[in-house]
Design an enzyme around this catalytic site. Structure first.
Site, short mmCIF file in Angstrom:
data_model
loop_
_atom_site.label_atom_id
_atom_site.label_comp_id
_atom_site.label_asym_id
_atom_site.label_seq_id
_atom_site.Cartn_x
_atom_site.Cartn_y
_atom_site.Cartn_z
N ARG A 104 50.69 1.99 -0.03
CA ARG A 104 50.73 2.04 -1.48
C ARG A 104 51.96 1.32 -1.99
NH1 ARG A 104 50.34 7.67 -4.64
NH2 ARG A 104 52.42 7.89 -3.78
N THR A 108 53.45 0.02 -8.39
CA THR A 108 52.14 -0.01 -9.07
C THR A 108 51.23 1.11 -8.58
OG1 THR A 108 51.15 -1.40 -7.37
CG2 THR A 108 52.27 -2.53 -9.17
N ASP A 200 56.14 12.91 1.64
CA ASP A 200 55.51 11.68 2.14
C ASP A 200 55.03 11.93 3.57
OD1 ASP A 200 55.30 9.10 3.55
OD2 ASP A 200 55.94 8.28 1.63
N ASP A 203 56.26 9.45 6.37
CA ASP A 203 57.68 9.63 6.69
C ASP A 203 57.91 10.92 7.47
OD1 ASP A 203 58.46 7.27 5.56
OD2 ASP A 203 58.96 8.15 3.61
C1 PRP Z 1 50.13 7.56 1.83
C2 PRP Z 1 48.97 8.37 2.36
C3 PRP Z 1 47.78 7.66 1.79
C4 PRP Z 1 48.28 7.22 0.44
C5 PRP Z 1 47.74 8.18 -0.59
O1 PRP Z 1 50.30 6.41 2.57
O2 PRP Z 1 48.96 8.46 3.77
O3 PRP Z 1 47.35 6.54 2.56
O4 PRP Z 1 49.72 7.29 0.48
O5 PRP Z 1 48.05 7.76 -1.87
P1 PRP Z 1 46.95 7.26 -2.91
O6 PRP Z 1 45.81 8.24 -2.83
O7 PRP Z 1 47.68 7.31 -4.22
O8 PRP Z 1 46.54 5.87 -2.53
P2 PRP Z 1 51.48 5.36 2.30
O9 PRP Z 1 51.05 4.35 1.30
O10 PRP Z 1 52.75 6.11 1.99
O11 PRP Z 1 51.58 4.58 3.70
P3 PRP Z 1 52.06 5.12 5.13
O12 PRP Z 1 50.95 6.00 5.68
O13 PRP Z 1 52.21 3.88 5.91
O14 PRP Z 1 53.34 5.89 4.94
N1 URA Z 2 51.35 9.88 -0.19
C1 URA Z 2 52.02 10.85 0.46
O1 URA Z 2 52.35 10.71 1.64
N2 URA Z 2 52.30 11.98 -0.23
C2 URA Z 2 51.95 12.17 -1.51
O2 URA Z 2 52.23 13.25 -2.06
C3 URA Z 2 51.26 11.13 -2.16
C4 URA Z 2 50.95 10.00 -1.47
#
Ligand code: PRP
Ligand code: URA
Length: 209
Positions: A104, A108, A200, A203
């Site tokens: 994400r 944005t 997150d 993380d």
């Molecule tokens: C997180 C999560 C989803 C997304 C959810 O991933 O694992 O993929 O955010 O958010 P949304 O419903 O608003 O799209 P992130 O983008 O943080 O990537 P990562 O798994 O690499 O940390």
């Molecule tokens: N992605 C995450 O990992 N946590 C949230 O709460 C939203 C998006």
């Protein structure tokens, strides 16, 4: 119309409660992602079609059951979905695994695609897209669109925690996809994080913040 199934099983609720705590360690958090994914998958596979199969027990011939057709394919959304896939593979070791890379954009909140690799026969399989968090729904909706653009149709979505906003988005964009949710939370904050949530997920799984 998609089915939205929120888990009420005490084991799932208990484990998600521990995941929410900010004091939970990276290792414990990672283990819980796998365990809860496995429990949700147990529910999500409840309606898989079965076929009869003739077998021999040590005593007699009999008819047993096996999952019909080409079986399953798990598609984790990277990164955080990977540990859900690991948990599910404990339950369904013969499933194939595809990977979709999305993150994400923090400003944005729009998903950015960077990877897609699927089993060659994915179109014939029942697909379980997995991602711990359904926040705005942008990432999961984009991942499912990527699959549909490759001719895949039998898709289910599994997550640990969802915001109502994300559920509505997914229902609207993909009314044919059933959604299995560990816990349905209250809302998103102004940065697109789920409240109360667990922070997150990526993380916390990888210790990157
Ligand atoms: C997180 C999560 C989803 C997304 C959810 O991933 O694992 O993929 O955010 O958010 P949304 O419903 O608003 O799209 P992130 O983008 O943080 O990537 P990562 O798994 O690499 O940390
Ligand atoms: N992605 C995450 O990992 N946590 C949230 O709460 C939203 C998006």
């Amino acid at each position: 119309m998609s089915k939205v199934i929120v888990m009420n099983h005490p084991l799932i609720q208990h484990k998600i409660g521990i995941m929410r705590m900010k004091t939970t360690s990276t290792k414990e958090f990672r283990d819980l992602v796998s365990e809860v994914a496995m429990l949700i998958c147990y529910e999500a596979t409840r309606e898989l079609p079965l076929a009869d199969i003739e077998i021999e027990t040590p005593l007699v011939k009999t008819i047993a059951k096996e999952i019909a057709g080409k079986k399953l394919c798990i598609v984790p959304i990277l990164r955080a979905g990977l540990h859900m896939a690991d948990g599910i593979l404990n339950l369904i070791p013969n499933a194939k695994v595809g990977h979709i890379g999305l993150y994400r954009n923090e400003e944005t909140l729009e998903p950015v695609e960077y990877f897609c690799k699927l089993p060659i026969d994915a179109r014939d399989r029942e697909i379980f897209v997995v991602d711990p968090m359904l926040a705005t729904g942008g990432s999961s909706s984009a991942a499912i669109t990527m699959l549909k653009n490759k001719g895949i149709s039998k898709i289910h979505f599994l997550c640990l925690i969802a915001a109502p906003e994300g559920v509505e988005r997914l229902k609207k964009d993909h009314p044919d996809v059933d959604i299995f949710i560990g816990a349905l939370d209250e809302r998103l904050n102004d940065k697109g994080y789920i409240l109360p949530g667990l922070g997150d997920a990526g993380d916390r799984i990888y210790g990157t913040k």
